[in-house]
Design a protein around this motif. Structure first.
Motif, PDB file in Angstrom:
ATOM      1  N   TYR A 183       3.169  -6.864   6.337  1.00 37.28           N
ATOM      2  CA  TYR A 183       3.390  -6.101   5.114  1.00 37.28           C
ATOM      3  C   TYR A 183       2.066  -5.641   4.503  1.00 37.28           C
ATOM      4  O   TYR A 183       1.958  -4.504   4.032  1.00 37.28           O
ATOM      5  N   SER A 223       4.245  11.129   4.329  1.00 33.15           N
ATOM      6  CA  SER A 223       4.668  10.021   3.466  1.00 33.15           C
ATOM      7  C   SER A 223       5.816   9.285   4.133  1.00 33.15           C
ATOM      8  O   SER A 223       6.955   9.762   4.158  1.00 33.15           O
ATOM      9  N   TRP A 224       5.495   8.116   4.728  1.00 31.21           N
ATOM     10  CA  TRP A 224       6.527   7.348   5.434  1.00 31.21           C
ATOM     11  C   TRP A 224       6.114   5.885   5.477  1.00 31.21           C
ATOM     12  O   TRP A 224       4.944   5.567   5.675  1.00 31.21           O
ATOM     13  N   GLN A 225       7.065   5.003   5.285  1.00 28.06           N
ATOM     14  CA  GLN A 225       6.853   3.564   5.386  1.00 28.06           C
ATOM     15  C   GLN A 225       7.974   2.953   6.218  1.00 28.06           C
ATOM     16  O   GLN A 225       9.138   3.313   6.039  1.00 28.06           O
ATOM     17  N   SER A 231       0.606  -2.316   5.613  1.00 24.25           N
ATOM     18  CA  SER A 231       1.252  -1.085   5.160  1.00 24.25           C
ATOM     19  C   SER A 231       0.636  -0.562   3.871  1.00 24.25           C
ATOM     20  O   SER A 231       0.779   0.622   3.551  1.00 24.25           O
ATOM     21  N   LYS A 232      -0.061  -1.410   3.133  1.00 23.97           N
ATOM     22  CA  LYS A 232      -0.629  -0.992   1.854  1.00 23.97           C
ATOM     23  C   LYS A 232      -1.754   0.020   2.032  1.00 23.97           C
ATOM     24  O   LYS A 232      -1.990   0.855   1.159  1.00 23.97           O
ATOM     25  N   TYR A 233      -2.474  -0.061   3.186  1.00 25.22           N
ATOM     26  CA  TYR A 233      -3.565   0.873   3.393  1.00 25.22           C
ATOM     27  C   TYR A 233      -3.476   1.544   4.767  1.00 25.22           C
ATOM     28  O   TYR A 233      -4.480   1.916   5.372  1.00 25.22           O
ATOM     29  N   LEU A 265      10.250  -3.190   6.600  1.00 25.73           N
ATOM     30  CA  LEU A 265       9.535  -4.384   7.047  1.00 25.73           C
ATOM     31  C   LEU A 265      10.306  -5.654   6.739  1.00 25.73           C
ATOM     32  O   LEU A 265      10.976  -5.758   5.706  1.00 25.73           O
ATOM     33  N   THR A 280      -2.140   4.739   7.171  1.00 20.94           N
ATOM     34  CA  THR A 280      -1.879   6.173   7.100  1.00 20.94           C
ATOM     35  C   THR A 280      -0.837   6.530   8.143  1.00 20.94           C
ATOM     36  O   THR A 280      -0.969   6.167   9.316  1.00 20.94           O
ATOM     37  N   ALA A 281       0.220   7.221   7.735  1.00 27.12           N
ATOM     38  CA  ALA A 281       1.332   7.545   8.629  1.00 27.12           C
ATOM     39  C   ALA A 281       1.197   8.964   9.172  1.00 27.12           C
ATOM     40  O   ALA A 281       0.772   9.889   8.462  1.00 27.12           O
ATOM     41  N   LEU A 340       1.525   4.589  12.561  1.00 25.89           N
ATOM     42  CA  LEU A 340       0.776   4.088  11.415  1.00 25.89           C
ATOM     43  C   LEU A 340      -0.613   3.690  11.903  1.00 25.89           C
ATOM     44  O   LEU A 340      -0.749   2.872  12.818  1.00 25.89           O
ATOM     45  N   GLY A 387      12.596   3.425  12.609  1.00 28.96           N
ATOM     46  CA  GLY A 387      11.671   2.499  11.982  1.00 28.96           C
ATOM     47  C   GLY A 387      11.458   1.218  12.760  1.00 28.96           C
ATOM     48  O   GLY A 387      10.918   0.249  12.222  1.00 28.96           O
TER      49      GLY A 387
END
Length: 221
Positions: free
Chosen positions: A119, A23-25, A122-124, A28, A126-127, A136, A154
């Protein structure tokens, strides 16, 4: 003896196991556009080219022109959607390149070139955890995908676009971008000088095809 063999088999299987998602974002920033000058060096099977170009980019296009010391335009070009066009005023030739990237990719040429991860990807995405950061993975229809690599902080360091048989790779450093096109056996280095990020989307320039120029067409699919 069998116990040692069992341990070795477990170690081999563990090393071959696919990485587990995390779980990572990334942090942006929205990219509207940029303009400024860039020094470039392009290496191709037909030779090496270098100089300085004016660049104007929106999130979905990249326009450039190379002036001569006498004020005339030597080269002019644009990349948008699945097309690239370059006008060579010295040789009186026009180069058309046609790609086969999905809209999810070609609608972000400016973002990709200047190292801004879109952006909506990032919605779909996988990290995965990497040795020196994160990766990603963004998958599109078919076998088309993007692999974006980030530092622990990041920051986007490289991005690979895989749309078989076409493949593009971008490496990002401070105020520079390196592009590698394996199928064309070509690479290009761009260093930005006084690049200015824009606060609103610029209008995409239109190229006017000169009469009498030889047209060369290339399909990269």
């Amino acid at each position: 003896m069998w116990r040692y063999l069992f341990v070795i088999v477990l170690l081999v299987l563990a090393s071959c196991a696919p990485p587990k998602p995390v779980s990572w974002q990334p942090p942006l920033k929205e990219f509207f556009g940029a303009q400024g000058f860039a020094s470039y060096q392009i290496d191709t099977p037909k030779g090496r080219f270098h100089g300085e170009a004016f660049v104007l980019a929106g999130a979905d296009f990249i326009y450039f022109e190379v002036p001569s010391p006498f004020g005339l335009t030597l080269y002019q070009g644009i990349v948008y959607e699945n097309h690239a066009e370059i006008i060579d005023f010295l040789r009186k030739q026009i180069y058309f390149f046609e790609f086969s990237f999905p809209k999810e990719i070609y609608s972000h040429w400016g973002n990709i070139f200047f190292g801004f991860f879109p952006y909506e990807w990032s919605k779909y995405a996988t990290a995965y955890r990497e040795d020196k950061g994160f990766c990603l993975k963004v998958s599109f229809a078919g076998k088309k995908q993007v692999l974006a690599f980030f530092s622990d902080e990041g920051k986007l360091t490289s991005l690979e676009i895989k749309c078989p048989p076409a493949k593009l790779k971008f490496n990002y450093r401070e105020n520079s971008t390196k592009l590698i096109i394996p199928r064309l056996r070509s690479k290009a280095d761009f260093s930005y000088q006084g690049l200015r990020l824009l606060s609103s989307k610029p209008t995409m320039p239109q190229l006017f095809t000169p009469r009498g120029f030889k047209v060369l067409f290339y399909a990269i699919k």
